[in-house]
Design a protein around this motif. Structure first.
Motif, short mmCIF file in Angstrom:
data_model
loop_
_atom_site.label_atom_id
_atom_site.label_comp_id
_atom_site.label_asym_id
_atom_site.label_seq_id
_atom_site.Cartn_x
_atom_site.Cartn_y
_atom_site.Cartn_z
N GLY A 128 -16.00 13.25 75.75
CA GLY A 128 -17.00 12.73 74.82
C GLY A 128 -16.46 12.42 73.43
N TRP A 129 -15.28 12.91 73.11
CA TRP A 129 -14.67 12.58 71.82
C TRP A 129 -13.85 11.31 71.89
N HIS A 130 -13.74 10.73 73.08
CA HIS A 130 -12.84 9.58 73.24
C HIS A 130 -13.47 8.40 73.99
N TYR A 131 -14.05 8.68 75.16
CA TYR A 131 -14.59 7.58 75.98
C TYR A 131 -15.66 6.76 75.24
N PRO A 132 -16.65 7.41 74.63
CA PRO A 132 -17.71 6.59 74.01
C PRO A 132 -17.16 5.70 72.90
N MET A 133 -16.05 6.13 72.28
CA MET A 133 -15.47 5.35 71.19
C MET A 133 -14.62 4.20 71.73
N GLY A 134 -14.49 4.11 73.06
CA GLY A 134 -13.78 2.99 73.66
C GLY A 134 -12.40 3.36 74.17
N LEU A 135 -11.99 4.62 73.99
CA LEU A 135 -10.68 5.04 74.50
C LEU A 135 -10.91 5.67 75.87
N THR A 138 -9.20 4.47 79.12
CA THR A 138 -8.30 4.19 80.23
C THR A 138 -7.00 4.95 80.00
N ALA A 191 -4.68 3.22 77.52
CA ALA A 191 -5.09 3.32 76.12
C ALA A 191 -4.76 4.70 75.56
N VAL A 219 -12.20 2.17 83.46
CA VAL A 219 -12.89 3.22 82.73
C VAL A 219 -13.72 4.04 83.71
#
Lengths: 117, 288, 385
Positions: C133-140, C142, C145, C117
């Motif tokens: 910011g629409w994806h990484y904080p939610m856990g997506l 890598t 993924a 990540v």
């Protein structure tokens, strides 16, 4: 496999302080934010006696008042700071054993096994 | 290291020690305080039965603890502190309750050192696991036992625990995060042509207008696709976890962690919010 | 196009090069120049990836290139690969430069690993940072993924299975097994091996994901006219194109009508066919970007080798293996040879055109190469000069 309905608890500073006092745990990291930060924590956090109590409550809420708790075995993970939402999930792993996981935004706060008589 | 092992042997040889008598007998007012704080509504606790998990509370040392040099955990910690293993974290707590306790019983606790294992490499740093056992007595009758394990460790110089990732916010997207903080899932709406859009941006791709408002979504949608993330570790997440791309009836898709048990495409979900580092992130749970 | 690739060079492909990325870049550039029969003083242009950590001037200094009249970088990760050659060809065509070297050097395994990540990507104060910011904080967060999200939808719509993805890995690893330069030389896998490999990001397994590699590749481009006087048989750039699609994001174009295609690759493909005056059925060898197996299936569809949703049937009988209807990645691809961000695929295409590949496809007259998928991308068609 039977699962328990999830339970989410808002871990407010009030919850942390009131449970710390009710469990007679007066360590400053459970009621004094400045002291907690000075010791390297992000905020005040739940004490272990409370985590144990909440795990017990989660299982007996589901099992009903006739259930008798024989043992509670906790593995502790990430701290549970003020402002977190602590979500318990559980599943019945054998006739009398319930596995409980309590997670917050940092990960698993507690993994527990509760044995009922 | 030899000092740690010597002290371990000495304390183990002492066996059960550190006897402490509860300040008060098991009593209803303290039970009431406890159930009120825990939010536990078990009816038996109103009628003179103590919650089993409260056993340790009766013998806590209180606000002004008296020194207790023969307490094995205290003595062992002092030696490890001297050796540089200054940080502490509890790792395990196993309580067994032989029977229910009733109002009026006066408890005594005794402890012993059962094990010291180390030095071990852990994710926090090198340290020693210290295990103690405690037994509570009502009179001469043992009523509960506890195994308690701590890790005394030498913190790593840069034990920079990965903090969870928070979104970058721009002027164009601030309204969305203000919305989630207020418990709203806001979808950008072009004030000129009414087009809805997510993720939002500064200029309507349909009509070119730069005047943007929003509608508040009902937050009910269906899973359009999803991922079960197993590897590698993600800051702030426990593996595995599910991320779902959800289609809303408003015609947009919103991505968030799926907090429910079983996920599949087409599954109805509703929006909730999880707090991460000062932000409220949209997330999904199974709709009833 | 009137440009050709006249030299290719590479370092060894490893998991720990033991030297700086700059040294890898300099070694690959020198090797490519030697292959072409050119010297550093002939070079006046350098092109690389926006992600490359080695400045053009640093590479010029190390290699002893006295001056540069053209230098350029292409964004969007592995999508840059074929576009570096396009940039070089355009520079040559316009007279901005005469000899341009494209390079990519990375210690992707021993140094900065893309599979982890990237907090830097998620926190950049740019439009891309806001996008993330629409994806990484939610856990997506890598690459695997992000691809898994599209792959799951693709499976749902077309009935493809994990085994269908696995056939791509089996083909790549079969080819790598007979390529001494491949990391997985001598180590083929079976479909059972693929199915037994652990989950990375469901529906992707470990063996759906490309390697992480240390290494460098360099490609020398000059005019076709000059190419005729040089050491190697020229690989003519018959077509070169970039492409981005509607509502394009980097790896997370999840807000388009359809998640099961790669429209940016369609943009590239249509240009390639038009420029080269040919179609998919004229391709003899395809070097398709294979950081993750599902996107190989989608590329086959997007480029017109088969109908939408039909790639699983297209490859079921071994069509993409050596000896099949469309041999794909005879060098073993990035799953089998090495992950040099697609540049090793261009080098393989050049060898196929020259007729010098270790797994040579006989009479390879038209070789297609594609760059990174899920991102704005690029492609090439090479032919013998």
């Amino acid at each position: 496999m039977t699962t328990l309905p999830p339970l989410s608890i808002e871990v407010t500073p009030t919850l942390i302080v009131s449970t710390a006092l009710a469990t007679r745990d007066f360590q400053d990291v459970h009621h004094d934010r400045d002291a907690a930060v000075a010791r390297g924590s992000k905020d005040i956090f739940l004490n272990i006696l409370t985590t144990t109590g909440l795990v017990q409550r989660y299982v007996t809420d589901w099992a009903g008042p006739s259930a008798v708790v024989r043992s509670i075995s906790l593995r502790l993970g990430v701290p549970c700071y003020a402002g977190e939402t602590l979500t318990f999930t559980g599943r019945v792993v054998s006739e009398s054993v319930i596995e409980v996981v309590g997670t917050n935004s940092l990960g698993a706060h507690v993994t527990a096994e509760v044995t009922l008589a | 290291m030899s000092r740690i092992l010597e002290e371990t042997d000495r304390l183990k040889a002492l066996g059960w020690c550190g006897e402490r008598v509860a300040r008060d007998p098991v009593n209803q007012p303290m039970i009431n305080n406890w159930v009120e704080a825990m939010g536990d509504t078990h009816p038996a606790y109103r009628e003179g039965l103590a919650p089993p998990a409260m056993v340790q509370v009766w013998t806590m040392r209180g606000l002004h603890p008296a020194p207790q040099p023969d307490d094995p955990l205290h003595a062992m910690s002092a030696v490890l502190d001297e050796a540089g293993f200054t940080s502490v974290v509890a790792t395990n707590c196993e309580q067994t309750y032989h029977r229910a306790l009733k109002v009026g019983e006066l408890l005594t606790v005794r402890s012993r050192l059962s094990d010291v294992v180390g030095p071990k490499k852990t994710s926090l740093g090198v340290g020693w696991f210290v295990t103690t056992e405690s037994t509570w007595f009502s009179g001469e009758e043992p009523v509960a036992t506890m195994l308690f394990r701590i890790l005394k460790y030498q913190p790593r110089p840069q034990a920079a625990a990965a903090s969870p990732i928070t979104p970058v916010v721009s002027r164009d997207t601030a309204f969305f995060w203000e919305g989630t903080a207020a418990g709203q899932l806001r979808i950008q709406r072009c004030e000129a042509c009414g087009r809805l859009r997510h993720p939002p941006g500064p200029m309507c791709p349909a009509c070119g207008a730069t005047s943007m408002g929003f509608v508040v979504s009902e937050g009910a949608g269906t899973v359009y696709s999803y991922v079960v993330h197993h590897h590698p570790p993600v800051p702030g997440k426990r593996l595995p976890f599910v991320v779902a791309l959800v289609e809303l009836p408003e015609g947009v898709r919103v991505l968030g962690e799926f907090l429910g048990e079983s996920v599949e495409i087409g599954r109805p979900v509703r929006c909730t919010f999880v707090r991460v580092g000062g932000f409220h992130l949209p997330a999904w749970e199974a709709a009833a | 196009m009137s440009a050709a690739i006249v030299g290719i060079g590479a370092t060894e492909f490893s998991k720990d090069s033991g030297r700086s990325e700059l040294q890898l870049a300099a070694e690959a550039v020198r090797a490519a120049l030697a292959d072409a029969g050119l010297s550093p003083s002939d070079v006046d242009g350098l092109v690389t990836f926006a992600m490359d950590a080695n400045a053009e001037i640093a590479v010029a200094r190390e290699v002893g290139i006295p001056s540069l009249t053209f230098f350029s970088r292409i964004a969007y990760g592995g999508g840059a690969a074929c576009a570096t050659v396009q940039q070089a060809a355009m520079a040559v065509a316009t007279g901005a430069a005469e000899v341009v070297v494209c390079y990519r050097a990375l210690n992707e395994r021993s140094g900065h690993r893309f599979g982890q990540v990237s907090v830097a990507a998620a926190t950049a104060p740019t439009s891309s940072g806001v996008d993330n910011g629409w994806h990484y904080p939610m856990g997506l967060g890598t690459p695997a993924a992000t691809v898994a999200m599209a792959a799951r939808r693709y499976m749902h719509e077309f009935g493809a299975t994990s085994a269908d993805f696995g056939r791509v890995a089996v083909a790549d690893r079969r080819h790598a097994a007979t390529n001494p330069n491949a990391w997985f030389y001598g180590r083929p896998i079976t479909l059972d091996d693929h199915q037994a490999s652990r989950w990375i990001a469901e529906p992707l397994r470990l063996l759906d994901c490309c390697q992480e590699s240390d290494g460098a590749v360099a490609i020398v481009v000059t005019s076709l006219e000059r190419a005729r006087d040089l050491a190697q048989r020229p690989a003519v750039v018959r077509a070169a194109a970039q492409g981005s699609g509607p509502d394009q994001y980097v790896m997370t174009s999840y807000y388009r009508d359809d998640l099961t295609g790669l429209p940016e690759m369609g943009v590239v493909g249509r240009q390639l066919w038009r420029q080269a005056g040919m179609g998919p059925s004229d391709v003899d060898v395809a070097v398709l970007y294979d950081h993750f197996t599902p996107y190989v299936l989608m590329q086959l569809e997007e480029l017109g080798f088969c109908e939408r949703g039909a790639a699983k049937d297209f490859i079921a009988d071994g069509a993409i293996e050596l000896g099949g209807r469309l041999p794909v990645n005879p060098h073993g691809g990035q799953l089998g040879e090495a992950y040099i961000h697609g540049m090793n695929g261009i080098a393989e295409a050049v060898r196929q055109v020259r007729g010098t590949a270790v797994n040579q496809v006989a009479g390879a007259a038209h070789v297609l190469v594609t760059a990174g998928t899920g991102v704005p991308t690029s492609g090439l068609i090479l032919a013998p000069g």
